[in-house]
Motif scaffolding. Sequence first.
Motif, PDB file in Angstrom:
ATOM      1  N   ARG A 106       0.706  -0.847   0.001  1.00 30.86           N
ATOM      2  CA  ARG A 106       0.303  -0.281   0.440  1.00 30.86           C
ATOM      3  C   ARG A 106       1.351   1.506  -0.250  1.00 30.86           C
ATOM      4  O   ARG A 106       0.222   2.030  -0.484  1.00 30.86           O
ATOM      5  CB  ARG A 106      -0.847   0.076   1.059  1.00 30.86           C
ATOM      6  CG  ARG A 106      -2.228   1.382   1.073  1.00 30.86           C
ATOM      7  CD  ARG A 106      -2.881   0.907   2.495  1.00 30.86           C
ATOM      8  NE  ARG A 106      -2.588   0.905   3.730  1.00 30.86           N
ATOM      9  CZ  ARG A 106      -2.678   0.265   4.677  1.00 30.86           C
ATOM     10  NH1 ARG A 106      -2.114  -1.333   3.819  1.00 30.86           N
ATOM     11  NH2 ARG A 106      -1.956  -0.259   5.291  1.00 30.86           N
ATOM     12  N   THR A 109       2.594   2.621  -3.650  1.00 33.18           N
ATOM     13  CA  THR A 109       1.121   3.149  -4.212  1.00 33.18           C
ATOM     14  C   THR A 109       1.915   3.619  -6.274  1.00 33.18           C
ATOM     15  O   THR A 109       2.518   4.621  -5.151  1.00 33.18           O
ATOM     16  CB  THR A 109      -0.446   3.178  -4.626  1.00 33.18           C
ATOM     17  OG1 THR A 109      -0.648   2.371  -3.234  1.00 33.18           O
ATOM     18  CG2 THR A 109      -0.857   3.828  -5.270  1.00 33.18           C
ATOM     19  N   TYR A 138      -4.448  -3.819  -2.897  1.00 31.95           N
ATOM     20  CA  TYR A 138      -5.617  -3.381  -3.793  1.00 31.95           C
ATOM     21  C   TYR A 138      -6.461  -1.797  -3.856  1.00 31.95           C
ATOM     22  O   TYR A 138      -6.381  -1.516  -2.898  1.00 31.95           O
ATOM     23  CB  TYR A 138      -6.903  -4.629  -3.015  1.00 31.95           C
ATOM     24  CG  TYR A 138      -8.078  -3.891  -3.105  1.00 31.95           C
ATOM     25  CD1 TYR A 138      -8.496  -5.046  -4.582  1.00 31.95           C
ATOM     26  CD2 TYR A 138      -8.946  -3.025  -2.501  1.00 31.95           C
ATOM     27  CE1 TYR A 138     -10.156  -4.797  -5.123  1.00 31.95           C
ATOM     28  CE2 TYR A 138     -10.489  -2.971  -3.292  1.00 31.95           C
ATOM     29  CZ  TYR A 138     -10.938  -4.223  -4.230  1.00 31.95           C
ATOM     30  OH  TYR A 138     -11.959  -3.831  -4.663  1.00 31.95           O
ATOM     31  N   THR A 139      -6.966  -1.824  -4.812  1.00 31.27           N
ATOM     32  CA  THR A 139      -7.169  -0.974  -5.032  1.00 31.27           C
ATOM     33  C   THR A 139      -8.678  -0.720  -6.147  1.00 31.27           C
ATOM     34  O   THR A 139      -8.806  -1.210  -6.482  1.00 31.27           O
ATOM     35  CB  THR A 139      -6.719   0.440  -5.626  1.00 31.27           C
ATOM     36  OG1 THR A 139      -6.359   0.645  -6.611  1.00 31.27           O
ATOM     37  CG2 THR A 139      -5.060   1.324  -4.889  1.00 31.27           C
ATOM     38  N   THR A 141     -11.201   1.459  -8.820  1.00 34.36           N
ATOM     39  CA  THR A 141     -11.209   3.044  -9.256  1.00 34.36           C
ATOM     40  C   THR A 141     -12.177   3.083 -10.298  1.00 34.36           C
ATOM     41  O   THR A 141     -12.051   3.548 -11.146  1.00 34.36           O
ATOM     42  CB  THR A 141      -9.951   3.155  -9.760  1.00 34.36           C
ATOM     43  OG1 THR A 141      -9.307   1.885 -10.348  1.00 34.36           O
ATOM     44  CG2 THR A 141      -8.837   3.129  -8.792  1.00 34.36           C
ATOM     45  N   GLY A 160      -2.778   6.507  -7.598  1.00 34.32           N
ATOM     46  CA  GLY A 160      -4.229   5.408  -7.250  1.00 34.32           C
ATOM     47  C   GLY A 160      -3.481   4.645  -8.031  1.00 34.32           C
ATOM     48  O   GLY A 160      -4.213   3.373  -7.809  1.00 34.32           O
ATOM     49  N   PRO A 162      -2.593   0.678  -8.395  1.00 31.49           N
ATOM     50  CA  PRO A 162      -1.379   0.054  -7.615  1.00 31.49           C
ATOM     51  C   PRO A 162       0.028  -0.843  -7.904  1.00 31.49           C
ATOM     52  O   PRO A 162       0.281  -0.307  -9.065  1.00 31.49           O
ATOM     53  CB  PRO A 162      -2.817  -1.408  -7.609  1.00 31.49           C
ATOM     54  CG  PRO A 162      -3.749  -1.126  -8.786  1.00 31.49           C
ATOM     55  CD  PRO A 162      -3.670   0.157  -9.006  1.00 31.49           C
ATOM     56  N   PRO A 488      -8.113  -3.264   3.167  1.00 28.88           N
ATOM     57  CA  PRO A 488      -8.292  -1.710   2.890  1.00 28.88           C
ATOM     58  C   PRO A 488      -9.403  -1.140   3.595  1.00 28.88           C
ATOM     59  O   PRO A 488     -10.227  -1.984   4.317  1.00 28.88           O
ATOM     60  CB  PRO A 488      -8.774  -2.069   1.283  1.00 28.88           C
ATOM     61  CG  PRO A 488      -9.525  -3.762   0.789  1.00 28.88           C
ATOM     62  CD  PRO A 488      -9.022  -4.327   2.911  1.00 28.88           C
TER      63      PRO A 488
END
Length: 512
Positions: A106, A109, A138-139, A141, A160, A162, A488
């Motif tokens: 994280r 990123t 993990y994101t 978007t 933003g 990953p 997250p």
Amino acid sequence: MTALTLSTSSAATLRADAVVIGVAKGPKGPVVAPGAEAVDQAFDGKLAAVLDTLGAGGDEGEVTKLPAPSGVKAPVVLAVGLGELPAEDEEYTEEALRRAAGVAARALTGTKKAAFALPVADAEAAAAIGEGALLGAYTFTAYRGEKNGKDGKSGKNGKGEPLGEATILGAKPRDKAFKAAAERAVAVAEETNRARDLINTPSNDLYPASFAALAQQAGKEHGLKVEVLDDKALLKGGYGGLMGVGQGSANGPRLVRIGYTHPKAEKTLALVGKGITYDSGGISLKPAGHNETMKCDMSGAAAVFAAVVAAARLGLKVNVTGWLALAENMPSGTATRPGDVLRMYSGKTVEVLNTDAEGRLVLADALTRASEENPDAIVDVATLTGAMVMALGNRTFAVMANDDAFRTTLHEIAEEVGEQSWPMPLPADLRKGMDSPVADIANMGERMGGGLVAGLFLKEFVGEDIPWAHLDIAGPAFHEGAPYGYTPKGGTGSGVRTLVRLAERTADGELG
């Protein structure tokens, strides 16, 4: 999606944008963990002292970035805390490695490639690092606007985006054990992230029919048999629980059966997931402040869906059938009213005293239907009760069962894979509170012990002599605070890893 690779290269010589090392909390200050020896050597053996000067202590979740010295090809060294230093005869736990990798991923990123030089004692440790990295990276978007790109996503490796690639150092890429462990980590992490995507998708896009369509799409991709009962079929089939909950919405309910079979399987697991794609509470409307996150009330169905796909991807020697009980709980002129009586698929009648106790109604129909196939065990997963959140908090799910040994097994499995859980009883004396003057049972009982009452209600709809467990994931399914470890903000995918490990153990003949 972040890529995962294995390498035996030195942490100092591998080309990457950052190298991740572990730091433990020792009795006299930070201690550099195994795996970072080459990096420490580049600091002339003074890396621990440098970190101490910068205020790093090795606490779990702590992150310290520093420029790499001459001799390390990566320009950045990221030191991540592993927590307490283990005893001399002990290794770092898989969960400590998983969390540290998640924190690091994280923190990185927007980075294209990172080398993880964390302690790798064996293939399982490497898998834990890989799993943590993929979960931590993990994101979500999908709904970002034009400023982040025409496709709704941020620019490649921009803000933003990953982590692009995670390379686990000390992991032998040609070793069968390491390769298998890495492949498992990828499958489990990607399917957990599938569940997270579903949970985070707003209800105007994810409703029963669209959820069912996604299951059908995955079925074609992974060779799964998918059957969908729409509202007309549910009405004709007598699924009073699903219809009673879903009839107030313009989006009709669905019951989805998604099945994975293995030609050499000797056992069958049935997994049942609560899939309320939006829960307004129905006529028993939720108060202000309790509606905003109710897109997550399908987290149980998401976990079941993801677990079945994971079992298929891993080729487990066990049959796994997922039942997704999908409905939208809305108030309208056609909605079920408090005091109405529903005739369930089992034939039992239920007096609905509170339309916001809807999850148990859709699960009841699905449990009965799953029982008809006489599986060797049934596990249901649901964001079922606020009472269980009050009892266990936001990070621990409850385990209830009609069989003490099975309950213990589920609890042990959850702890093994890093999902916090706690075994809970099903006190027989609470059953009387659900007696109804007009029906076989009411959907509400005593307020105190409400989470246990819900479990007792579900137990009524499980087939005779079938081991059954109920996971109430209302607390950990959706995280509203700041990210931590590999967890997250938003949907977490709670339950997926427990279900996958249960399937693995069943395939290995460990389920009695």
